[in-house]
Design a protein around this motif. Sequence first.
Motif, PDB file in Angstrom:
ATOM      1  N   SER A  74     -44.625  64.170  25.844  1.00 17.64           N
ATOM      2  CA  SER A  74     -43.707  63.523  24.911  1.00 17.64           C
ATOM      3  C   SER A  74     -42.276  63.411  25.412  1.00 17.64           C
ATOM      4  O   SER A  74     -41.460  62.759  24.781  1.00 17.64           O
ATOM      5  N   ILE A  75     -41.945  64.025  26.539  1.00 18.54           N
ATOM      6  CA  ILE A  75     -40.565  64.103  26.983  1.00 18.54           C
ATOM      7  C   ILE A  75     -39.958  62.711  27.178  1.00 18.54           C
ATOM      8  O   ILE A  75     -40.613  61.791  27.656  1.00 18.54           O
ATOM      9  N   SER A  76     -38.718  62.553  26.738  1.00 18.37           N
ATOM     10  CA  SER A  76     -38.000  61.285  26.840  1.00 18.37           C
ATOM     11  C   SER A  76     -37.038  61.355  28.010  1.00 18.37           C
ATOM     12  O   SER A  76     -36.217  62.272  28.100  1.00 18.37           O
ATOM     13  N   LEU A  77     -37.124  60.383  28.927  1.00 17.79           N
ATOM     14  CA  LEU A  77     -36.308  60.403  30.131  1.00 17.79           C
ATOM     15  C   LEU A  77     -35.461  59.142  30.230  1.00 17.79           C
ATOM     16  O   LEU A  77     -35.639  58.181  29.497  1.00 17.79           O
ATOM     17  N   SER A  78     -34.525  59.149  31.159  1.00 18.32           N
ATOM     18  CA  SER A  78     -33.607  58.038  31.332  1.00 18.32           C
ATOM     19  C   SER A  78     -34.353  56.744  31.656  1.00 18.32           C
ATOM     20  O   SER A  78     -35.308  56.744  32.427  1.00 18.32           O
ATOM     21  N   ALA A  79     -33.898  55.659  31.051  1.00 19.51           N
ATOM     22  CA  ALA A  79     -34.472  54.343  31.361  1.00 19.51           C
ATOM     23  C   ALA A  79     -33.645  53.622  32.410  1.00 19.51           C
ATOM     24  O   ALA A  79     -34.009  52.540  32.859  1.00 19.51           O
ATOM     25  N   GLN A  80     -32.506  54.226  32.814  1.00 14.71           N
ATOM     26  CA  GLN A  80     -31.615  53.548  33.748  1.00 14.71           C
ATOM     27  C   GLN A  80     -32.054  53.703  35.200  1.00 14.71           C
ATOM     28  O   GLN A  80     -31.859  52.813  36.019  1.00 14.71           O
ATOM     29  N   LEU A  81     -32.611  54.873  35.527  1.00 17.02           N
ATOM     30  CA  LEU A  81     -33.046  55.169  36.883  1.00 17.02           C
ATOM     31  C   LEU A  81     -34.388  55.890  36.827  1.00 17.02           C
ATOM     32  O   LEU A  81     -34.728  56.495  35.808  1.00 17.02           O
ATOM     33  N   PRO A  82     -35.148  55.877  37.924  1.00 16.37           N
ATOM     34  CA  PRO A  82     -36.336  56.728  37.973  1.00 16.37           C
ATOM     35  C   PRO A  82     -35.940  58.177  37.731  1.00 16.37           C
ATOM     36  O   PRO A  82     -34.861  58.613  38.143  1.00 16.37           O
ATOM     37  N   ALA A  83     -36.794  58.912  37.053  1.00 13.64           N
ATOM     38  CA  ALA A  83     -36.471  60.302  36.703  1.00 13.64           C
ATOM     39  C   ALA A  83     -37.074  61.270  37.707  1.00 13.64           C
ATOM     40  O   ALA A  83     -38.213  61.114  38.147  1.00 13.64           O
ATOM     41  N   LEU A 321     -42.946  64.582  15.446  1.00 14.23           N
ATOM     42  CA  LEU A 321     -43.682  63.600  16.245  1.00 14.23           C
ATOM     43  C   LEU A 321     -43.711  64.014  17.709  1.00 14.23           C
ATOM     44  O   LEU A 321     -44.751  63.929  18.377  1.00 14.23           O
ATOM     45  N   LEU A 322     -42.587  64.492  18.224  1.00 16.96           N
ATOM     46  CA  LEU A 322     -42.540  64.927  19.614  1.00 16.96           C
ATOM     47  C   LEU A 322     -43.383  66.177  19.830  1.00 16.96           C
ATOM     48  O   LEU A 322     -44.101  66.293  20.826  1.00 16.96           O
ATOM     49  N   ALA A 323     -43.300  67.125  18.885  1.00 15.34           N
ATOM     50  CA  ALA A 323     -44.006  68.396  19.046  1.00 15.34           C
ATOM     51  C   ALA A 323     -45.522  68.221  18.995  1.00 15.34           C
ATOM     52  O   ALA A 323     -46.258  69.096  19.458  1.00 15.34           O
ATOM     53  N   SER A 324     -45.997  67.110  18.452  1.00 17.10           N
ATOM     54  CA  SER A 324     -47.444  66.884  18.351  1.00 17.10           C
ATOM     55  C   SER A 324     -48.097  66.769  19.724  1.00 17.10           C
ATOM     56  O   SER A 324     -49.288  67.029  19.875  1.00 17.10           O
ATOM     57  N   GLY A 325     -47.336  66.358  20.747  1.00 11.75           N
ATOM     58  CA  GLY A 325     -47.914  66.135  22.062  1.00 11.75           C
ATOM     59  C   GLY A 325     -48.741  64.871  22.159  1.00 11.75           C
ATOM     60  O   GLY A 325     -49.374  64.612  23.187  1.00 11.75           O
ATOM     61  N   ASP A 326     -48.739  64.049  21.125  1.00 12.03           N
ATOM     62  CA  ASP A 326     -49.546  62.827  21.052  1.00 12.03           C
ATOM     63  C   ASP A 326     -48.685  61.647  21.504  1.00 12.03           C
ATOM     64  O   ASP A 326     -47.665  61.341  20.877  1.00 12.03           O
ATOM     65  N   ARG A 328     -49.057  58.556  21.128  1.00 14.98           N
ATOM     66  CA  ARG A 328     -48.934  57.571  20.052  1.00 14.98           C
ATOM     67  C   ARG A 328     -47.803  57.967  19.100  1.00 14.98           C
ATOM     68  O   ARG A 328     -46.979  57.131  18.710  1.00 14.98           O
ATOM     69  N   GLN A 329     -47.767  59.255  18.729  1.00 11.35           N
ATOM     70  CA  GLN A 329     -46.705  59.699  17.844  1.00 11.35           C
ATOM     71  C   GLN A 329     -45.354  59.667  18.546  1.00 11.35           C
ATOM     72  O   GLN A 329     -44.329  59.382  17.920  1.00 11.35           O
ATOM     73  N   ARG A 330     -45.353  59.953  19.841  1.00  6.07           N
ATOM     74  CA  ARG A 330     -44.101  59.879  20.600  1.00  6.07           C
ATOM     75  C   ARG A 330     -43.533  58.459  20.553  1.00  6.07           C
ATOM     76  O   ARG A 330     -42.321  58.251  20.374  1.00  6.07           O
ATOM     77  N   GLU A 331     -44.400  57.469  20.691  1.00  4.10           N
ATOM     78  CA  GLU A 331     -43.964  56.070  20.639  1.00  4.10           C
ATOM     79  C   GLU A 331     -43.325  55.756  19.289  1.00  4.10           C
ATOM     80  O   GLU A 331     -42.278  55.090  19.231  1.00  4.10           O
ATOM     81  N   HIS A 332     -43.919  56.251  18.224  1.00  6.17           N
ATOM     82  CA  HIS A 332     -43.345  55.998  16.903  1.00  6.17           C
ATOM     83  C   HIS A 332     -42.061  56.792  16.687  1.00  6.17           C
ATOM     84  O   HIS A 332     -41.169  56.345  15.960  1.00  6.17           O
ATOM     85  N   GLY A 333     -41.962  57.958  17.340  1.00  5.46           N
ATOM     86  CA  GLY A 333     -40.702  58.684  17.302  1.00  5.46           C
ATOM     87  C   GLY A 333     -39.574  57.861  17.893  1.00  5.46           C
ATOM     88  O   GLY A 333     -38.457  57.806  17.349  1.00  5.46           O
ATOM     89  N   ASP A 334     -39.853  57.215  19.006  1.00  9.94           N
ATOM     90  CA  ASP A 334     -38.842  56.340  19.618  1.00  9.94           C
ATOM     91  C   ASP A 334     -38.474  55.192  18.690  1.00  9.94           C
ATOM     92  O   ASP A 334     -37.307  54.782  18.608  1.00  9.94           O
ATOM     93  N   ARG A 335     -39.464  54.675  17.957  1.00 13.76           N
ATOM     94  CA  ARG A 335     -39.197  53.552  17.056  1.00 13.76           C
ATOM     95  C   ARG A 335     -38.310  53.969  15.894  1.00 13.76           C
ATOM     96  O   ARG A 335     -37.361  53.263  15.538  1.00 13.76           O
ATOM     97  N   ILE A 336     -38.600  55.122  15.284  1.00 15.99           N
ATOM     98  CA  ILE A 336     -37.810  55.481  14.107  1.00 15.99           C
ATOM     99  C   ILE A 336     -36.367  55.818  14.487  1.00 15.99           C
ATOM    100  O   ILE A 336     -35.472  55.715  13.650  1.00 15.99           O
ATOM    101  N   ARG A 337     -36.123  56.173  15.740  1.00 12.07           N
ATOM    102  CA  ARG A 337     -34.740  56.419  16.163  1.00 12.07           C
ATOM    103  C   ARG A 337     -33.918  55.138  16.143  1.00 12.07           C
ATOM    104  O   ARG A 337     -32.694  55.186  16.104  1.00 12.07           O
ATOM    105  N   THR A 338     -34.585  54.012  16.178  1.00 10.82           N
ATOM    106  CA  THR A 338     -33.862  52.735  16.182  1.00 10.82           C
ATOM    107  C   THR A 338     -33.764  52.104  14.802  1.00 10.82           C
ATOM    108  O   THR A 338     -33.016  51.131  14.629  1.00 10.82           O
ATOM    109  N   ILE A 339     -34.490  52.657  13.807  1.00 11.98           N
ATOM    110  CA  ILE A 339     -34.488  52.006  12.496  1.00 11.98           C
ATOM    111  C   ILE A 339     -34.090  52.935  11.349  1.00 11.98           C
ATOM    112  O   ILE A 339     -33.753  52.441  10.269  1.00 11.98           O
TER     113      ILE A 339
END
Length: 349
Positions: A74-83, A321-326, A328-339
Amino acid sequence: MFNSNEHALWLNAEGLESAARERLSELGLRSEVIAESGDSVRGDAVLRLVTGAGAARTYAVEVKSRLTPELATSISLSAQLPALLVTPYVSEPVAERLRARGIDYVDTAGNAHLAWDDVLVDVRGRRNPAVPRSRTSPNGAGAFGRAGLRVVFILLCRPEMAAQPYRVLAGASGVSLGTVKTVVDELAGAGYLYEGAGDRRLARGGELLDRWAEAYSITLNATLSLGEFSVDDLSWWPDSEAEMRAQGIQMGGEAAASLIDSHLRPASLTLYVEQLPARLIGRHRMARAEGRGNVHIRKRFWHVPGTESWLVPSPLIYADLLASGDPRQREHGDRIRTIDDRLVRLGGS
C-alpha cells in the motif's frame, strides 16, 4: 562489510541513507546526492546512481524505518521520479511485493533490487543482522509512538486544535499532558507545527497524514481490535445510520470510504465503538470469526467534539484503507484524498 556498530544508524533517516549508500558502493554503484530532504521534490533525498559502465538513474529516496508486506503493498511513493526504497531490512515476502510493483530497494543488510534499461542488480537472502532495541518504544510518547499517534490524529481531524492548550489536546486524545508536550515539541521541530506570537498552527498537513497513516498501520491499528466477526449478508448497513448512532457506533474502513467514493463496492465493515455492540451483533447474526472476518470491531481512541458523525473522521478512513494491505483499497484511498474536503485541505496546508 556491515558491522554491529552501524546499527545505531537504524534510528534515523540520515543514517539509514548513509548505510544504504555503503551497500550500493559494495555492489559497484556510485551514488551522488542531488538534493537533500526538504527540497521541493517529494522524498527524503534525490540520489543519482551510476554503474561502472556509466549507466545512470536518478531516484527519489524514500526512507522507511520498518516495512511489512501490507505496507509494501500500500505504500505511496513519489510520482515525480522513480523511487528507491531504503530500509533496515527487506524480508523476502516484502521484497516480492516491491518487485511486483516495480519499486527498487536496498537495505542495510545488502539485499537490493535495481532495474532500469540494461541494468539489473538483484541481491537476495542476506540475513537481518541483530538490531538492538531502539530507545524509543512503540509505546512511547513520541509523535509516531502509540500514544503520540492519538495526539497527531486529533490535529489531522481538527487542525484548529493545534492552538488549544495542552490540557484540551490531552482530553481529546486520552493521553497525558507530558505526552502532548513531547508530541507538540517533536512536530514543531520537524516542521509540522508552526509556533509564533503565542499561536500554533498545523503545517505540511498532507505529509503529516502520510507519516501518520503509515505509523498507524504498524503501531496502533492492531492494538484496537475488540473482535473479528463474519456475517453472510452485509446489505443492511447502508440503511443503519440511525441504529448505529443510537448505539454510539461509528463506521470506518471501506464501507465509510464508499460513501465518499461511489466507485468503491465494500466487502467488509469496520466499526469503532466504546464496547462491543451486543445488540447490533445479535440483530445481524454476526458470528465470531476464527481468522479475519468481514466485520472488524475496534476500540474508539479519540474524544473530539464535532466528530460525532456515524462515519469516523476521514484521516482514519484513509488510514484504514492503507492498513488493509489490499491494492484495491489503496487505490480508493488515493481517490478519497482528492475528493474529501478535509483531506484536500490537509494536502494544501
